[in-house]
Design an enzyme around this catalytic site. Structure first.
Site, short mmCIF file in Angstrom:
data_model
loop_
_atom_site.label_atom_id
_atom_site.label_comp_id
_atom_site.label_asym_id
_atom_site.label_seq_id
_atom_site.Cartn_x
_atom_site.Cartn_y
_atom_site.Cartn_z
N ARG A 50 0.91 -1.03 -0.20
CA ARG A 50 0.02 -0.14 -0.58
C ARG A 50 0.77 0.79 0.19
NH1 ARG A 50 -3.13 -3.55 1.69
NH2 ARG A 50 -0.45 -4.84 2.41
N THR A 51 1.62 1.36 0.67
CA THR A 51 2.92 2.26 0.97
C THR A 51 3.31 2.96 0.10
OG1 THR A 51 3.11 1.70 3.97
CG2 THR A 51 4.28 3.63 2.68
N LYS B 197 26.50 -4.17 -1.40
CA LYS B 197 28.67 -3.72 -2.06
C LYS B 197 28.84 -2.39 -0.88
CE LYS B 197 28.03 -2.72 -7.45
NZ LYS B 197 27.89 -1.84 -8.28
N ARG C 39 11.42 3.64 3.02
CA ARG C 39 10.59 2.85 4.68
C ARG C 39 12.33 2.09 4.73
NH1 ARG C 39 6.03 -1.10 4.41
NH2 ARG C 39 4.86 0.43 5.40
N HIS D 230 5.13 5.46 11.66
CA HIS D 230 4.54 5.43 10.09
C HIS D 230 3.74 6.73 9.80
CE1 HIS D 230 3.68 3.98 6.61
NE2 HIS D 230 2.89 3.16 7.00
#
Ligand code: CP
Length: 314
Positions: free
Chosen positions: A50-51, A79, A100, A128
């Site tokens: 969703r986000t 890396k 996120r 959030h």
């Protein structure tokens, strides 16, 4: 003014109400050219449906272009590139970064090193804030107000970043919270302290039944998050402790709405989906409008400018 959105705790009551109003404006006309010529980066170091998709939809519907990744394994972080260097690189390409990350505090750190605004799309079990803005918009739409509500938070209150952000945001609106969780997943002391410091009333329960639900204006269900447990035996013990079923809603107030940030696993039975109190899919849809508002606000685009924009697309 351009600015990052890292934590909901920094937003004033006026700012929250302003963003709710801007989301409402975008709900009227979601398709505009407000962000034409801009680039939005979405950096997802953790999974999301969703986000990420609602942010990318928001950017696309406002005329921006989107770059980013959904899996850090395909980036140079494998890396050894640091988060700082990754942010510095992406800020060369994008006007705003939606990120996120699995580490608590990662968004704050990114905002401190980034030349472009950072939008926190979830940092570990911490915050959030954009979910909270869509939750607030959903509460406002369904209750007609954010003030004086009885809000029941159910499930994983220990690791659930959405409930942590929601209670901080609601400090402006005189709520009464009820925390319903097993002992293992109880609301952490730091958030209870936050409630005390900000005069937020709360009660704690372990019971979850028809009678408890009958007092709620908002019933905010959460998933027990397997990915946050170090001890999987503990997860197995608590994962299905609360399951909402349609028969438990018979005494619910007419205005009561069931919210859930989603994804759900077992905590809401499928027979609830057809109940008029169920609102979680509409809630997710509200994420589009809330995130259109958040991207614009972080880029310094005002509500007046949004309203003045005549390039509304059908
Ligand atoms: N509510 C929420 O954050 O959902 P996703 O994990 O799918 O983005």
């Amino acid at each position: 003014m351009k600015q990052s959105l890292v934590t909901i705790a920094n937003l004033t009551k006026e700012k929250i109400e302003y963003l709710v109003e801007m989301a409402s404006e975008f709900e009227k006309y979601p398709n505009r050219k407000t962000l034409e010529g801009r680039v939005v980066a979405t950096l997802f170091f953790e999974p999301s449906t969703r986000t990420r998709l609602s942010f990318e939809t928001a950017a696309n519907r406002l005329g921006a272009r989107v770059i980013g990744f959904t899996d850090p394994k395909v980036t140079s972080s494998t890396k050894g590139e640091t988060l700082k260097d990754t942010i510095m690189m992406v800020s060369n390409y994008a006007d705003v970064i939606v990120m996120r990350h699995y580490l608590e505090g990662a968004a704050l750190y990114a905002s401190e090193v980034s030349p472009v605004p950072i939008i926190n799309a979830g940092d570990g079990a911490n915050q959030h804030p954009t979910q909270t803005m869509l939750d607030l918009y959903s509460i406002y739409k369904t209750q007609g107000t954010l003030e004086n509500l009885n809000i029941y938070l159910v499930g994983d209150l220990k690791y659930g970043r959405t409930v942590h952000s929601l209670l901080m945001a609601m400090r402006h609106f005189n709520p009464t919270f009820h925390f319903i969780a097993p002992k293992e997943l109880a609301m952490p002391d730091e958030y209870k302290l936050y409630c005390k410091e900000h005069g937020i009333r709360y009660e704690e329960h372990e019971e979850f039944n028809e009678e408890v639900i009958s007092q709620a204006d908002i019933l905010y269900m959460t998933r027990v998050q397997r990915e946050r447990f170090t001890d999987l035996m503990e997860y197995e013990r608590v994962k299905d402790v609360y399951v909402l079923k349609a028969q438990m809603l018979e005494q619910a107030r007419p205005n009561m709405r069931i919210l859930h940030p989603l994804p759900r696993v077992n905590e809401i039975a499928y027979d609830v989906d057809d109940d008029p109190h169920a609102y979680y899919f509409e809630q997710a849809k509200n994420g589009l409008y809330a995130r259109e508002a958040i991207i614009c606000d972080c880029l310094g685009i005002t509500l007046d400018e949004v309203r003045a924009d005549q390039t509304i697309l059908k």
